[in-house]
Design an enzyme around this catalytic site. Structure first.
Site, short mmCIF file in Angstrom:
data_model
loop_
_atom_site.label_atom_id
_atom_site.label_comp_id
_atom_site.label_asym_id
_atom_site.label_seq_id
_atom_site.Cartn_x
_atom_site.Cartn_y
_atom_site.Cartn_z
N GLU A 1 1.27 3.68 2.07
CA GLU A 1 1.98 3.97 3.32
C GLU A 1 3.27 3.17 3.42
OE1 GLU A 1 -2.49 3.90 4.42
OE2 GLU A 1 -1.18 3.03 2.92
N HIS B 1 0.85 -1.19 0.00
CA HIS B 1 0.00 0.00 0.00
C HIS B 1 0.89 1.24 0.00
CE1 HIS B 1 -3.74 -2.20 1.81
NE2 HIS B 1 -3.36 -2.69 0.64
N CYS C 1 -1.36 -1.47 7.46
CA CYS C 1 -0.55 -0.25 7.36
C CYS C 1 -0.44 0.45 8.71
CB CYS C 1 -1.13 0.69 6.31
SG CYS C 1 -0.98 0.02 4.64
N CYS D 1 -5.26 1.01 6.59
CA CYS D 1 -5.93 -0.24 6.98
C CYS D 1 -5.35 -0.75 8.29
CB CYS D 1 -5.81 -1.29 5.88
SG CYS D 1 -4.12 -1.83 5.55
#
Length: 147
Positions: free
Chosen positions: A52, A50, A84, A75
């Site tokens: 991040e 992701h 994350c 998430c």
């Protein structure tokens, strides 16, 4: 530089995943420490890191004590990738600025609560309208169940 400047950059980064992230949303992340961008990332492809995580990899130890600007709530559950939120906490980030709360029922506010529970200052709603326009399909699907 201010929060708006960095969130605009995160929104620009989110656009880079426009054709490769479906069915996931387009997400951008910028990590800032002492008014310097130390990490940037976007969600490049479904099932991959992701935004991040990509930004944290770039920032490395410089993320500690910094601020993460994310276009969508991080998430906090295990899916194809680890949460994350855990990575943000482990990195030592002390503030997270979020444009939109994730409408996915698995997340929807839970990521924010998790970050706060772990002592991270969270701000939400920054440039929400601007950010949301690049994820219209995702928000519609989460709301209605239809593409």
């Amino acid at each position: 530089m201010n929060d708006i400047f960095y969130m605009k950059r995160a929104i620009e980064l989110s656009k880079l995943g426009e054709f490769t992230t479906a069915p996931n949303p387009n997400v951008g992340c910028v990590i800032v420490k002492n008014n310097i961008i130390v990490g940037e990332g976007w969600h490049e492809q479904a099932g991959k890191n992701h935004a991040e995580i990509n930004a944290l990899i770039m920032a490395g130890e410089k993320a500690q004590g910094g601020t993460a600007y994310v276009t969508l709530e991080p998430c906090n559950h295990f899916g194809k990738t680890p949460p994350c939120c855990n990575a943000l906490i482990k990195s030592g980030i002390n503030r997270v600025v979020i444009s939109n709360i994730d409408p996915n029922p698995k997340i929807s506010g839970n990521g924010i609560l998790y970050l706060k529970k772990h002592g991270i200052c969270v701000k939400t709603g920054l440039l929400s309208k601007e950010s949301k326009q690049y994820n219209k399909g995702f928000f519609k699907r989460m709301k209605t169940g239809f593409p």
